[in-house]
Design an enzyme around this catalytic site. Sequence first.
Site, PDB file in Angstrom:
ATOM      1  N   ARG A  17     -83.752   2.691  25.916  1.00 33.09           N
ATOM      2  CA  ARG A  17     -83.440   3.471  27.144  1.00 33.09           C
ATOM      3  C   ARG A  17     -82.352   3.639  27.896  1.00 33.09           C
ATOM      4  NH1 ARG A  17     -87.204   6.698  30.246  1.00 33.09           N
ATOM      5  NH2 ARG A  17     -86.512   6.511  32.471  1.00 33.09           N
ATOM      6  N   ARG A  82     -86.952 -17.592   2.950  1.00 35.39           N
ATOM      7  CA  ARG A  82     -87.251 -18.134   4.143  1.00 35.39           C
ATOM      8  C   ARG A  82     -85.742 -18.701   4.812  1.00 35.39           C
ATOM      9  NH1 ARG A  82     -91.811 -15.473   5.846  1.00 35.39           N
ATOM     10  NH2 ARG A  82     -93.376 -16.226   4.438  1.00 35.39           N
ATOM     11  N   HIS A 156     -77.591 -11.453  59.962  1.00 38.79           N
ATOM     12  CA  HIS A 156     -78.782 -11.770  60.005  1.00 38.79           C
ATOM     13  C   HIS A 156     -79.690 -10.118  60.184  1.00 38.79           C
ATOM     14  CE1 HIS A 156     -77.924 -15.702  61.028  1.00 38.79           C
ATOM     15  NE2 HIS A 156     -77.041 -15.077  62.269  1.00 38.79           N
ATOM     16  N   SER A 286     -90.977  10.444  45.036  1.00 41.78           N
ATOM     17  CA  SER A 286     -92.398   9.820  45.111  1.00 41.78           C
ATOM     18  C   SER A 286     -93.360  10.801  44.675  1.00 41.78           C
ATOM     19  CB  SER A 286     -92.552   9.434  46.473  1.00 41.78           C
ATOM     20  OG  SER A 286     -94.035   9.064  46.830  1.00 41.78           O
TER      21      SER A 286
END
Length: 487
Positions: A17, A82, A156, A286
């Site tokens: 993608r 293998r 902050h 949305s």
Amino acid sequence: MAGAEEMKKYRSPLVSRYASKEMSYNFSDKKKFTTWRKLWIFLAKAEKALGLPITDAQIAEMESHAEDIDFAMAAEEERKLRHDVMAHVHTFAHCCPTAAPIIHLGATSCYVGDNTDLIALRDGFNILLPKLARVIDRLANFAEEYADLPTLGFTHFQPAQLTTVGKRACLWLQDLVMDVRNLERARDDLRFRGVKGTTGTQASFLQLFQGDHDKVVELDKMVTEMAGFKKAYLVTGQTYSRKVDIDCLSRLASLGASVHKICTDIRLLANLKEIEEPFEKEQIGSSAMPYKRNPMRAERCCSLARHLIALVADPLQTASVQWLERTLDDSANRSFVHYMRISLPESFLTADIILSTLQNITEGLVVYPKVIERHIRHELPFMATENIIMAIVKAGGNRQECHEKIRVLSQEAAAVVKQEGGDNDLLARIQRDPYFAPILGQLDALLDPKTFIGRAPQQVKTFLAEEVRPLLEPYKANMDVKVELVL
């Protein structure tokens, strides 16, 4: 487009993608196994040049079949044997019957496995660095354009002293500039494993050259140079040190941390409606709320950055369990086994996707100056109180008395904002109070946002000129490349 049967299988979205064609190819089976064949050709050429009985015809035969790999035959050989390296030795030998006796002569599996990984790491960095440079270029242009635009600073995530939009972008740029240097160092520090034999002693090659140490040293040097490396590791076990993988993936994880911080900031600013990432005309934010403009590109960068940061744990643990000269704990986890390739490819693929997405974001960032101005107006009266106190003192007032006046008025204004949901009316309260009459004519100047941004514009100019633009010089040829972003 994948077929119906392919759609029934899990496919990593990193490749199916998002990732670029060049990075997907860098870790593809085609690149891996053609590199193995090239390494066998390099080895044969060097062995011939140093006197082993290898003919031009054998080398020409190998070169003519370097690209035409029969993957079905290789898969069948691996099913029987293998052993992936011997499966490809047999497959190569099948189409090169004359050269068959000298393919892989004196080598061990890690001659092709580890050296190919080192080539992929080097080439991966060379793919990422121009992309990172383009992101820096776009952000530098953005910082320059908005170097003077005042905006609220946040500590902050609470309003603090003003900065500028451009200065904030320089905080992002500084981290990315460090990332360029980190990636360049990681790439330039890479060496070739070279021609070392089963436990790193070069014993098989010393036997081939009948004890001639100089020829073994020259063989290692010749193959290293043919592969495009300036140096080989002087000491290895069966593998190159897995600390190399730690160094490489640590640099990528650090890039992931930078991008996560940048895109988190963009998401926070989008919530404030000050800055937004690009939003397509027909894009849907949305399925339930048609008005929404979710910062999905920044969210993608953050989620992929967390994955990138987490991947560095793999080489840390792998390096810690390499018993003596080597164990096989690393095979599936790193990239060596044919079908199980995880941490090294995923780190580069993830970084590749992040940078492409971030380029798209930085090329289309939208700034809303009026919203920024409104937020400044809302907070600036509080921030200007110290300036107002100084002005009153200069006009003959008492500092402590003025401080108390402003403290009371500030608390009243804060109550309006917090308890009543009103606007900050501190300035209006000051204008109504006779105490401040001597400085009313100065208030506009005292509240000019540009007087609160310090040297931010000058810092932007200096930083871009001295730290950013010179760093981009080696990448100028790649600056105009556009990205096709899969949403």
